[in-house]
Design an enzyme around this catalytic site. Sequence first.
Site, mmCIF file in Angstrom:
data_model
loop_
_atom_site.group_PDB
_atom_site.id
_atom_site.type_symbol
_atom_site.label_atom_id
_atom_site.label_comp_id
_atom_site.label_asym_id
_atom_site.label_seq_id
_atom_site.Cartn_x
_atom_site.Cartn_y
_atom_site.Cartn_z
ATOM 1 C CE LYS A 22 -1.777 1.652 4.126
ATOM 2 N NZ LYS A 22 -1.490 2.981 4.464
ATOM 3 C CG ASN A 23 2.250 2.801 3.750
ATOM 4 O OD1 ASN A 23 1.185 3.337 3.233
ATOM 5 N ND2 ASN A 23 2.777 2.577 4.907
ATOM 6 N NE ARG A 99 -1.646 13.235 7.895
ATOM 7 C CZ ARG A 99 -0.303 13.568 7.512
ATOM 8 N NH1 ARG A 99 0.257 12.937 6.604
ATOM 9 N NH2 ARG A 99 0.309 14.536 7.720
ATOM 10 C CB CYS A 123 -4.838 11.205 10.705
ATOM 11 S SG CYS A 123 -3.450 10.379 11.189
ATOM 12 N NE ARG A 128 0.295 10.442 9.838
ATOM 13 C CZ ARG A 128 -0.071 9.322 9.066
ATOM 14 N NH1 ARG A 128 -1.217 9.071 9.203
ATOM 15 N NH2 ARG A 128 0.767 9.062 8.044
ATOM 16 C CB ILE A 130 2.838 18.651 5.625
ATOM 17 C CG1 ILE A 130 2.114 19.940 5.388
ATOM 18 C CG2 ILE A 130 1.884 17.464 5.614
ATOM 19 C CD1 ILE A 130 1.629 20.230 4.084
ATOM 20 C CG ASP A 131 6.990 20.588 10.058
ATOM 21 O OD1 ASP A 131 6.489 19.369 10.052
ATOM 22 O OD2 ASP A 131 7.781 20.773 11.015
ATOM 23 C CG LEU A 132 9.635 17.753 8.864
ATOM 24 C CD1 LEU A 132 10.165 16.335 9.356
ATOM 25 C CD2 LEU A 132 10.865 18.517 9.411
ATOM 26 C CG ASP A 313 3.064 1.507 9.281
ATOM 27 O OD1 ASP A 313 2.764 2.356 10.147
ATOM 28 O OD2 ASP A 313 3.381 1.707 8.177
ATOM 29 C CB ILE A 335 6.953 6.605 14.481
ATOM 30 C CG1 ILE A 335 8.193 5.722 14.504
ATOM 31 C CG2 ILE A 335 6.765 7.673 13.258
ATOM 32 C CD1 ILE A 335 9.518 6.399 13.991
ATOM 33 N NE ARG A 405 -6.946 4.479 4.831
ATOM 34 C CZ ARG A 405 -6.282 4.618 6.021
ATOM 35 N NH1 ARG A 405 -6.576 4.712 7.253
ATOM 36 N NH2 ARG A 405 -5.033 4.985 5.485
HETATM 37 N N1 EPU Z 1 6.410 14.514 10.633
HETATM 38 C C1 EPU Z 1 6.725 15.840 10.935
HETATM 39 N N2 EPU Z 1 6.726 16.784 9.940
HETATM 40 C C2 EPU Z 1 6.224 16.242 8.737
HETATM 41 C C3 EPU Z 1 6.301 15.003 8.473
HETATM 42 C C4 EPU Z 1 6.389 13.956 9.397
HETATM 43 O O1 EPU Z 1 6.827 16.296 12.206
HETATM 44 O O2 EPU Z 1 6.439 17.358 7.647
HETATM 45 C C5 EPU Z 1 6.916 13.601 11.835
HETATM 46 C C6 EPU Z 1 5.441 12.853 11.959
HETATM 47 O O3 EPU Z 1 4.466 13.576 12.989
HETATM 48 C C7 EPU Z 1 5.952 11.444 12.732
HETATM 49 C C8 EPU Z 1 7.195 11.453 12.100
HETATM 50 O O4 EPU Z 1 7.673 12.661 11.515
HETATM 51 O O5 EPU Z 1 6.156 11.732 14.152
HETATM 52 C C9 EPU Z 1 7.128 10.116 10.800
HETATM 53 O O6 EPU Z 1 6.115 10.573 9.955
HETATM 54 P P1 EPU Z 1 6.433 9.980 8.393
HETATM 55 O O7 EPU Z 1 6.348 11.672 7.706
HETATM 56 O O8 EPU Z 1 7.425 9.362 7.976
HETATM 57 O O9 EPU Z 1 4.977 9.366 8.033
HETATM 58 P P2 EPU Z 1 3.939 9.382 6.822
HETATM 59 O O10 EPU Z 1 5.154 9.891 5.645
HETATM 60 O O11 EPU Z 1 3.102 10.504 7.063
HETATM 61 C C10 EPU Z 1 4.155 6.793 6.224
HETATM 62 C C11 EPU Z 1 3.125 5.738 6.267
HETATM 63 C C12 EPU Z 1 2.630 5.603 7.466
HETATM 64 C C13 EPU Z 1 3.895 5.113 8.317
HETATM 65 C C14 EPU Z 1 4.734 6.266 8.453
HETATM 66 C C15 EPU Z 1 6.119 5.831 9.351
HETATM 67 C C16 EPU Z 1 2.452 6.386 3.738
HETATM 68 C C17 EPU Z 1 1.197 6.406 2.964
HETATM 69 N N3 EPU Z 1 2.271 6.468 5.059
HETATM 70 O O12 EPU Z 1 3.695 8.147 6.722
HETATM 71 O O13 EPU Z 1 1.890 4.479 7.257
HETATM 72 O O14 EPU Z 1 3.463 4.859 9.661
HETATM 73 O O15 EPU Z 1 5.381 6.475 7.025
HETATM 74 O O16 EPU Z 1 6.872 4.886 8.848
HETATM 75 O O17 EPU Z 1 3.393 5.989 3.468
HETATM 76 C C18 EPU Z 1 0.031 3.095 7.609
HETATM 77 O O18 EPU Z 1 0.340 2.315 6.928
HETATM 78 O O19 EPU Z 1 -1.157 2.348 8.541
HETATM 79 C C19 EPU Z 1 0.403 4.112 8.101
HETATM 80 C C20 EPU Z 1 0.123 5.013 8.868
#
Ligand code: EPU
Length: 427
Positions: A22-23, A99, A123, A128, A130-132, A313, A335, A405
């Site tokens: 999925k991811n 998301r 969520c 979560r 998206i600043d990064l 996950d 995380i 999902r």
């Molecule tokens: N974070 C920030 N700022 C950002 C982005 C992330 O502070 O701009 C923080 C998040 O709040 C979190 C950490 O960084 O504490 C890691 O988040 P990450 O960005 O890696 O997560 P993501 O890309 O939103 C993906 C997967 C998630 C999985 C995470 C971690 C997808 C679609 N989603 O989310 O999958 O848990 O990486 O490996 O790829 C799931 O499949 O159930 C799921 C939630």
Amino acid sequence: MDKIIIRGGRRLSGSIPVSGAKNSALTLLPCALLTEEPLTLRNLPRLADVDGFQHLLNQFGVSTSIAGTRPEDFGRVMTLQATRLTSTTAPYELVRKMRASILVLGPLLGRAGEATVSLPGGCAIGNRPIDLHLKALEAFGAQIELAAGYVRAVAPDGGLPGGTYTFPVVSVGATENALMAAVLAKGTCRLHNAAREPEIVDLCNLLVAMGGQIEGIGTSDLTIHGVNRLHGATYQVMPDRIEAGSYACAAAITGGEVELRGARMNEMDATVAALREAGVFVEDRPSGLFVAAQGPLRPVTLSTAPYPGFATDMQAQLMALLTRAEGTSVLTETIFENRYMHVPELTRMGARIETKGRTAIVHGVAGLNGAEVMATDLRASMSLVIAGLAAEGVTTVHRLYHLDRGYERLEEKFALLGADIERVGSD
Ligand code: EPU
């Protein structure tokens, strides 16, 4: 709304195919925006999130077609073509539902030089932000503005000049967005402390197959030399390591043995190590992963971490398994701040779990009992299914849309392994 009814206590055995990840799918699909030529993705899982992404891409003028796979097959082949982008705006209604829609920001910016995407908001598993994502794009030269719940990113003179960004924390999504924007930059983009999950490697491999120039694939330091244009490609989505790990936990908790066809053990080291520590037999076979219970389950202590660490996950599913271990396990979630929604539900099934901040202490019990349960996220829902398979009596899992999902035809796969599980519409 549908629900799943499980009559627990059956030992799982047999062989099932592992679906496309999925991811990975959710970051490969937006790559269609990067070229006017067709992109064909094979082994795309049949999931609500994939359908949602397809719908989102259609909004930008991407045509999509699904090749004639039979209904009984797992996976699909989808061809996507963005001959001309008709819009560069991702509206709130679509981003709110999924998301991962934020992953159109980078490729739209790369291809069209501008993108306007609704902010996804929080969520169930946490804030979560998206600043990064935005900081990485800014470092590559994008101008970013936030207004009325939307982020607008613009590349000066139509293309990103390039630059360097070091992530303060590892982010899968931000690394993906940055990569998809950088491949079409005018200059060179560098990322340090980038995520190196197998799904990121899958994305890099597709981008390279489309003509992208990326160095450091599989490491946390990526150098992307922008190219003028990318071409089409045909690409196979990697197997879902989280799905495979989930079924491994299910097999182990029922005292069973399963073959997970197509699973790649080298992408699941931390999960395999945790299963082995719990006393589960795991073997890498040419056809996939073989998992078998052997004697009582043992407790495990671990923390989630970015890859190659133990995946967040997999935390909920491992916790379900450890509710039946002989002894006390300690799991720490590093995380996401709110990823223990399964705990009160598992407790209702007879589990003994205490949470202290980000740590969950799981005291193994001799048996679980069936109950009516529901969870507010995908992996939490799967942990309840796993517990239900081992529980005495009937477990009803509500809010099935979470499972739909992310787990392709879950009840069919469990039925293939001999579980007593059915999906019913609610009254
Ligand atoms: N974070 C920030 N700022 C950002 C982005 C992330 O502070 O701009 C923080 C998040 O709040 C979190 C950490 O960084 O504490 C890691 O988040 P990450 O960005 O890696 O997560 P993501 O890309 O939103 C993906 C997967 C998630 C999985 C995470 C971690 C997808 C679609 N989603 O989310 O999958 O848990 O990486 O490996 O790829 C799931 O499949 O159930 C799921 C939630």
